[in-house]
Design a protein around this motif. Structure first.
Motif, PDB file in Angstrom:
ATOM      1  N   SER A  58       1.028  -1.409  -0.009  1.00 22.16           N
ATOM      2  CA  SER A  58      -0.042   0.057  -0.043  1.00 22.16           C
ATOM      3  C   SER A  58       0.925   1.280   0.053  1.00 22.16           C
ATOM      4  O   SER A  58       0.520   2.140  -0.590  1.00 22.16           O
ATOM      5  CB  SER A  58      -0.892   0.052   1.291  1.00 22.16           C
ATOM      6  N   GLU A  59       2.188   1.212   0.616  1.00 22.29           N
ATOM      7  CA  GLU A  59       2.818   2.292   0.793  1.00 22.29           C
ATOM      8  C   GLU A  59       3.552   2.599  -0.835  1.00 22.29           C
ATOM      9  O   GLU A  59       3.553   3.575  -1.198  1.00 22.29           O
ATOM     10  CB  GLU A  59       4.166   2.389   1.412  1.00 22.29           C
ATOM     11  N   PHE A  60       3.891   1.668  -1.430  1.00 27.92           N
ATOM     12  CA  PHE A  60       4.255   1.542  -2.997  1.00 27.92           C
ATOM     13  C   PHE A  60       3.103   2.081  -3.809  1.00 27.92           C
ATOM     14  O   PHE A  60       3.542   3.107  -4.686  1.00 27.92           O
ATOM     15  CB  PHE A  60       4.909   0.379  -3.339  1.00 27.92           C
ATOM     16  N   ILE A  89       4.380  10.554 -12.102  1.00 24.75           N
ATOM     17  CA  ILE A  89       4.031   9.283 -11.848  1.00 24.75           C
ATOM     18  C   ILE A  89       5.516   8.522 -11.544  1.00 24.75           C
ATOM     19  O   ILE A  89       5.788   7.924 -10.789  1.00 24.75           O
ATOM     20  CB  ILE A  89       3.454   8.507 -12.891  1.00 24.75           C
ATOM     21  N   LEU A  90       6.768   9.091 -12.388  1.00 25.38           N
ATOM     22  CA  LEU A  90       7.998   8.650 -12.100  1.00 25.38           C
ATOM     23  C   LEU A  90       8.479   8.891 -10.852  1.00 25.38           C
ATOM     24  O   LEU A  90       8.956   8.140 -10.239  1.00 25.38           O
ATOM     25  CB  LEU A  90       8.954   8.975 -13.182  1.00 25.38           C
ATOM     26  N   LEU A  91       8.362  10.168 -10.356  1.00 28.06           N
ATOM     27  CA  LEU A  91       8.552  10.700  -9.040  1.00 28.06           C
ATOM     28  C   LEU A  91       7.949  10.050  -7.973  1.00 28.06           C
ATOM     29  O   LEU A  91       8.351   9.584  -6.832  1.00 28.06           O
ATOM     30  CB  LEU A  91       8.248  12.309  -8.829  1.00 28.06           C
ATOM     31  N   GLY A  92       6.592   9.716  -8.171  1.00 33.76           N
ATOM     32  CA  GLY A  92       5.718   8.831  -7.064  1.00 33.76           C
ATOM     33  C   GLY A  92       6.340   7.304  -7.077  1.00 33.76           C
ATOM     34  O   GLY A  92       6.351   6.698  -5.915  1.00 33.76           O
ATOM     35  N   PHE A  93       6.781   6.645  -8.172  1.00 33.31           N
ATOM     36  CA  PHE A  93       7.249   5.509  -8.157  1.00 33.31           C
ATOM     37  C   PHE A  93       8.742   5.556  -7.250  1.00 33.31           C
ATOM     38  O   PHE A  93       8.746   4.719  -6.499  1.00 33.31           O
ATOM     39  CB  PHE A  93       7.684   4.992  -9.836  1.00 33.31           C
ATOM     40  N   VAL A  94       9.495   6.430  -7.630  1.00 29.78           N
ATOM     41  CA  VAL A  94      10.769   6.549  -7.079  1.00 29.78           C
ATOM     42  C   VAL A  94      10.368   6.709  -5.431  1.00 29.78           C
ATOM     43  O   VAL A  94      11.106   5.854  -4.575  1.00 29.78           O
ATOM     44  CB  VAL A  94      11.832   7.559  -7.356  1.00 29.78           C
ATOM     45  N   ALA A  95       9.283   7.648  -4.791  1.00 28.10           N
ATOM     46  CA  ALA A  95       9.290   7.741  -3.635  1.00 28.10           C
ATOM     47  C   ALA A  95       8.432   6.525  -2.961  1.00 28.10           C
ATOM     48  O   ALA A  95       8.738   6.063  -1.788  1.00 28.10           O
ATOM     49  CB  ALA A  95       8.193   8.908  -3.586  1.00 28.10           C
ATOM     50  N   GLY A  96       7.572   5.831  -3.882  1.00 29.49           N
ATOM     51  CA  GLY A  96       7.318   4.492  -3.413  1.00 29.49           C
ATOM     52  C   GLY A  96       8.314   3.550  -2.971  1.00 29.49           C
ATOM     53  O   GLY A  96       8.200   3.031  -1.946  1.00 29.49           O
ATOM     54  N   ILE A  97       9.288   3.562  -3.973  1.00 26.45           N
ATOM     55  CA  ILE A  97      10.405   2.411  -3.799  1.00 26.45           C
ATOM     56  C   ILE A  97      11.275   2.873  -2.106  1.00 26.45           C
ATOM     57  O   ILE A  97      11.431   2.013  -1.746  1.00 26.45           O
ATOM     58  CB  ILE A  97      11.227   2.390  -4.722  1.00 26.45           C
ATOM     59  N   PHE A  98      11.536   4.348  -2.110  1.00 24.73           N
ATOM     60  CA  PHE A  98      12.084   4.770  -0.997  1.00 24.73           C
ATOM     61  C   PHE A  98      11.209   4.402   0.334  1.00 24.73           C
ATOM     62  O   PHE A  98      11.805   4.022   1.333  1.00 24.73           O
ATOM     63  CB  PHE A  98      12.385   6.154  -1.165  1.00 24.73           C
ATOM     64  N   ASN A  99       9.972   4.584   0.060  1.00 20.11           N
ATOM     65  CA  ASN A  99       9.128   4.142   1.330  1.00 20.11           C
ATOM     66  C   ASN A  99       9.116   2.808   1.634  1.00 20.11           C
ATOM     67  O   ASN A  99       9.269   2.294   2.856  1.00 20.11           O
ATOM     68  CB  ASN A  99       7.723   4.504   1.045  1.00 20.11           C
ATOM     69  N   VAL A 100       9.066   1.850   0.635  1.00 20.17           N
ATOM     70  CA  VAL A 100       9.095   0.506   1.012  1.00 20.17           C
ATOM     71  C   VAL A 100      10.549   0.201   1.566  1.00 20.17           C
ATOM     72  O   VAL A 100      10.593  -0.665   2.469  1.00 20.17           O
ATOM     73  CB  VAL A 100       8.646  -0.198  -0.053  1.00 20.17           C
ATOM     74  N   LEU A 101      11.669   0.630   0.887  1.00 20.31           N
ATOM     75  CA  LEU A 101      13.084   0.308   1.485  1.00 20.31           C
ATOM     76  C   LEU A 101      13.126   0.928   2.916  1.00 20.31           C
ATOM     77  O   LEU A 101      13.613   0.068   3.953  1.00 20.31           O
ATOM     78  CB  LEU A 101      14.137   0.782   0.557  1.00 20.31           C
ATOM     79  N   ARG A 102      12.455   2.113   3.204  1.00 21.64           N
ATOM     80  CA  ARG A 102      12.604   2.532   4.643  1.00 21.64           C
ATOM     81  C   ARG A 102      11.862   1.743   5.487  1.00 21.64           C
ATOM     82  O   ARG A 102      12.461   1.407   6.640  1.00 21.64           O
ATOM     83  CB  ARG A 102      12.149   3.988   4.679  1.00 21.64           C
ATOM     84  N   SER A 103      10.648   1.294   5.207  1.00 26.19           N
ATOM     85  CA  SER A 103       9.753   0.452   5.987  1.00 26.19           C
ATOM     86  C   SER A 103      10.275  -0.835   6.188  1.00 26.19           C
ATOM     87  O   SER A 103      10.189  -1.338   7.389  1.00 26.19           O
ATOM     88  CB  SER A 103       8.576   0.243   5.498  1.00 26.19           C
ATOM     89  N   ALA A 104      10.814  -1.484   5.167  1.00 26.46           N
ATOM     90  CA  ALA A 104      11.623  -2.727   5.415  1.00 26.46           C
ATOM     91  C   ALA A 104      13.011  -2.781   6.170  1.00 26.46           C
ATOM     92  O   ALA A 104      13.406  -3.897   6.673  1.00 26.46           O
ATOM     93  CB  ALA A 104      12.081  -3.441   3.969  1.00 26.46           C
ATOM     94  N   GLY A 105      13.487  -1.667   6.703  1.00 25.17           N
ATOM     95  CA  GLY A 105      14.539  -1.499   7.334  1.00 25.17           C
ATOM     96  C   GLY A 105      15.904  -1.718   6.539  1.00 25.17           C
ATOM     97  O   GLY A 105      17.073  -1.927   7.040  1.00 25.17           O
ATOM     98  N   MET A 106      15.652  -1.638   5.120  1.00 25.93           N
ATOM     99  CA  MET A 106      17.091  -1.713   4.382  1.00 25.93           C
ATOM    100  C   MET A 106      17.417  -0.422   3.993  1.00 25.93           C
ATOM    101  O   MET A 106      18.641  -0.186   3.252  1.00 25.93           O
ATOM    102  CB  MET A 106      16.454  -2.402   3.019  1.00 25.93           C
ATOM    103  N   MET A 107      17.175   0.564   4.496  1.00 25.86           N
ATOM    104  CA  MET A 107      17.599   2.001   4.210  1.00 25.86           C
ATOM    105  C   MET A 107      17.364   3.084   5.379  1.00 25.86           C
ATOM    106  O   MET A 107      16.372   2.663   6.280  1.00 25.86           O
ATOM    107  CB  MET A 107      16.885   2.638   3.252  1.00 25.86           C
ATOM    108  N   ALA A 108      18.321   3.622   5.915  1.00 32.84           N
ATOM    109  CA  ALA A 108      18.377   4.342   7.073  1.00 32.84           C
ATOM    110  C   ALA A 108      17.391   5.444   7.104  1.00 32.84           C
ATOM    111  O   ALA A 108      17.138   6.080   6.009  1.00 32.84           O
ATOM    112  CB  ALA A 108      19.733   5.053   7.376  1.00 32.84           C
TER     113      ALA A 108
END
Length: 115
Positions: A58-60, A89-108
């Motif tokens: 849902s975050e993505f 849409i491309l910026l939203g895609f990138v922001a979604g990826i960053f949100n997923v990585l941050r939530s999964a703990g793979m990014m500070a």
């Protein structure tokens, strides 16, 4: 060689059988309770996993939809169709990826990087 069973011998065999049956019943109950505990732990883990998967997806999707909505509104009011939609849409895609990585703990998290 036939064994003669007296009343006392039958009682002894019956008592031995009862003792063995009680021990078997206790072991079966222990196994059943251990299996129930394992089953409860598995159900807990699977429901937690489903919750995490739903939250990440849902975050993505939320990032993409938000970017598309902002791009559509910019195109509608600025008359730059379809460029605003494509870019956001491309910026939203990138922001979604960053949100997923941050939530999964793979990014500070941003506040942790500043310290």
């Amino acid at each position: 060689m036939q064994t003669q069973q007296s009343g006392d011998g039958e009682d002894r065999e019956s008592g031995d059988l009862d003792r063995r049956l009680a021990a078997l019943d206790a072991k079966l109950q222990q196994k059943a309770s251990a299996k129930a505990d394992e089953s409860a732990a598995e159900n807990s883990n699977s429901s937690t996993s489903y919750g995490n998967a739903f939250r990440l997806s849902s975050e993505f999707i939320g990032g993409i939809v938000t970017g598309g909505l902002i791009g559509y509104l910019i195109d509608h009011f600025a008359g730059t169709s379809p460029w605003g939609l494509i870019v956001f849409i491309l910026l939203g895609f990138v922001a979604g990826i960053f949100n997923v990585l941050r939530s999964a703990g793979m990014m500070a998290k941003p506040e942790a990087r500043l310290k």
